[in-house]
Every structure is written in structure tokens, then in C-alpha cells.
Design a protein around this motif. Sequence first.
Motif, mmCIF file in Angstrom:
data_model
loop_
_atom_site.group_PDB
_atom_site.id
_atom_site.type_symbol
_atom_site.label_atom_id
_atom_site.label_comp_id
_atom_site.label_asym_id
_atom_site.label_seq_id
_atom_site.Cartn_x
_atom_site.Cartn_y
_atom_site.Cartn_z
ATOM 1 N N LEU A 10 0.931 -1.143 -0.073
ATOM 2 C CA LEU A 10 0.119 0.181 0.012
ATOM 3 C C LEU A 10 0.807 1.394 -0.065
ATOM 4 O O LEU A 10 0.587 2.274 -0.590
ATOM 5 C CB LEU A 10 -1.032 0.027 1.056
ATOM 6 C CG LEU A 10 -2.118 -0.919 1.161
ATOM 7 C CD1 LEU A 10 -2.824 -1.088 2.458
ATOM 8 C CD2 LEU A 10 -3.116 -0.700 -0.022
ATOM 9 N N LEU A 13 2.352 1.697 -3.490
ATOM 10 C CA LEU A 13 1.179 2.198 -4.342
ATOM 11 C C LEU A 13 1.168 3.596 -4.256
ATOM 12 O O LEU A 13 1.223 4.557 -5.228
ATOM 13 C CB LEU A 13 -0.010 1.332 -4.117
ATOM 14 C CG LEU A 13 -1.217 1.865 -5.056
ATOM 15 C CD1 LEU A 13 -0.986 2.028 -6.446
ATOM 16 C CD2 LEU A 13 -2.437 0.796 -4.685
ATOM 17 N N GLU A 14 0.999 4.095 -2.947
ATOM 18 C CA GLU A 14 0.987 5.523 -2.687
ATOM 19 C C GLU A 14 1.992 6.266 -3.181
ATOM 20 O O GLU A 14 1.899 7.309 -3.783
ATOM 21 C CB GLU A 14 0.450 5.854 -1.253
ATOM 22 C CG GLU A 14 0.111 7.245 -0.923
ATOM 23 C CD GLU A 14 -0.892 7.533 0.406
ATOM 24 O OE1 GLU A 14 -1.828 7.945 0.392
ATOM 25 O OE2 GLU A 14 -0.352 6.745 1.451
ATOM 26 N N ASN A 28 -3.721 9.996 -3.322
ATOM 27 C CA ASN A 28 -3.252 8.989 -2.258
ATOM 28 C C ASN A 28 -4.370 8.024 -2.183
ATOM 29 O O ASN A 28 -5.381 7.913 -2.991
ATOM 30 C CB ASN A 28 -3.585 10.099 -0.974
ATOM 31 C CG ASN A 28 -4.890 10.648 -1.133
ATOM 32 O OD1 ASN A 28 -5.814 9.945 -1.203
ATOM 33 N ND2 ASN A 28 -4.908 11.772 -0.408
ATOM 34 N N LEU A 29 -4.156 6.940 -1.064
ATOM 35 C CA LEU A 29 -4.925 5.855 -1.162
ATOM 36 C C LEU A 29 -6.484 5.910 -0.580
ATOM 37 O O LEU A 29 -7.170 5.286 -1.160
ATOM 38 C CB LEU A 29 -4.221 4.994 -0.090
ATOM 39 C CG LEU A 29 -2.983 4.262 -0.347
ATOM 40 C CD1 LEU A 29 -2.529 3.113 0.632
ATOM 41 C CD2 LEU A 29 -3.240 3.416 -1.514
ATOM 42 N N LEU A 32 -8.102 6.850 -3.799
ATOM 43 C CA LEU A 32 -8.013 5.736 -4.722
ATOM 44 C C LEU A 32 -9.038 4.727 -4.030
ATOM 45 O O LEU A 32 -9.895 4.018 -5.063
ATOM 46 C CB LEU A 32 -6.724 5.076 -4.641
ATOM 47 C CG LEU A 32 -6.642 3.899 -5.714
ATOM 48 C CD1 LEU A 32 -6.699 4.624 -7.118
ATOM 49 C CD2 LEU A 32 -5.120 3.388 -5.645
ATOM 50 N N ASN A 33 -9.342 4.469 -2.647
ATOM 51 C CA ASN A 33 -10.343 3.755 -2.290
ATOM 52 C C ASN A 33 -11.782 4.279 -2.549
ATOM 53 O O ASN A 33 -12.679 3.487 -2.965
ATOM 54 C CB ASN A 33 -10.080 3.708 -0.815
ATOM 55 C CG ASN A 33 -11.202 2.727 0.093
ATOM 56 O OD1 ASN A 33 -12.219 3.313 0.368
ATOM 57 N ND2 ASN A 33 -10.699 1.585 0.187
ATOM 58 N N TYR A 79 -5.469 -3.708 -5.925
ATOM 59 C CA TYR A 79 -6.220 -2.896 -4.887
ATOM 60 C C TYR A 79 -7.733 -2.648 -5.420
ATOM 61 O O TYR A 79 -8.722 -2.757 -4.674
ATOM 62 C CB TYR A 79 -5.605 -1.658 -4.850
ATOM 63 C CG TYR A 79 -6.168 -0.704 -3.430
ATOM 64 C CD1 TYR A 79 -6.171 -1.416 -2.273
ATOM 65 C CD2 TYR A 79 -6.504 0.468 -3.605
ATOM 66 C CE1 TYR A 79 -6.578 -0.851 -1.133
ATOM 67 C CE2 TYR A 79 -7.065 1.142 -2.653
ATOM 68 C CZ TYR A 79 -7.145 0.522 -1.368
ATOM 69 O OH TYR A 79 -7.567 1.301 -0.341
#
Length: 183
Positions: A10, A13-14, A28-29, A32-33, A79
Motif C-alpha cells: 500500500l 502504491l501511494e 493518495n490511497l 483511490l479507495n 487494490y
Amino acid sequence: MLPPLSEKELDRLEDLLITYGNDYSVLNLAELNGFFTALASSPTTVMPEQWLPAVAGGKVPKFKKPAHEEAYTALMLRYASQVAEELGDDVDHFEPLFEESEGEEGSVIIMEEWCFGYMRGTQVAGWAELPPEQDQLLKAISLHGLEDNFELLDQMSEADIQACVPQVTEAARRLYRYHRLQD
């Protein structure tokens, strides 16, 4: 079924989102989430070749190294799959990945990035107009996820904004159910 991303993956990925990001990309995650939550909740399937450029702000970045491109794409796909599985396996306990910060009153939930990602996902998926009940759910998310609403948010107290956290979470769950399971 792919394993969920580890903390290290994670973080990687960030880092890649930031390294190859621009003013128009997901950075940012949390965002993305939200983006992947909207795609997983969409009435239509959106293929990676459609959403990968959207994450990057319009076109897939020019990578400095082939290893970066491989990691970026592989981690993104995993993800997206992970978020879809979390929703599909137990939507009633799905928790959006909101950011947190320490405020004067202690920990504060920041929904903005997640909500912006969600709204971007609805645009990429081309969501049609929703019935009134579901439209209200989407408005709970768009309040925090569209620049048009900044003035409204500026007039709200921190307590009012924090009170929206469960509403946004429930809206995400119910919109998923509406499109995927037809309540």
C-alpha cells in the motif's frame, strides 16, 4: 482471488501515485479507495483500460522504469479487486478508507479525498441519474466530494462535518446494494 495488499505494498502504491501524479490525478490511497468503491458499486463494469488513465488524470503516466509501470499496474489491479471483494463479501461492515488527522479535539476524520475519489469513479463509470432516494445518498457523498460544495462546507462546524462520517459510510454501502443487489 488475490491476497489483500500488505502495508508495504500500500505504501509503494501511494508512492507511485505521488511520483507519477499531477494536478488531475488521484494522489493518495483514500481517494483511490473512494474511486474503486464507486467503480465496484457501479451498475456497469468499468474495465481497467478505462479507469487506469482516469486515475492518472487522463492518460497513463510515462514511467521512468519498466519496473515502476509493472508495480503501478499490478498494485492498482489488486487494490481495485480488494475493494470490490471487501464490498461484495460484507457490505454491511464495509468501511471507507478515510484519512485521519489530529485536531485540537483529538482525532478527526477527513472524508474529502475519499469523497472526491468516489465522485470521480461515478463520472468514469457514467452513472445515470438515480431515483430520489439513491440520489440523496449520492448527495451525502458529493457534499464532501465536489468543489461546488466548498462554500457549504466552510459554513459547517467541525462537529457537523464529523457527524456526516456515518452518513457517508452508510451512503456508500446503500449505493453498492442498490446497484449490485437491488436492495
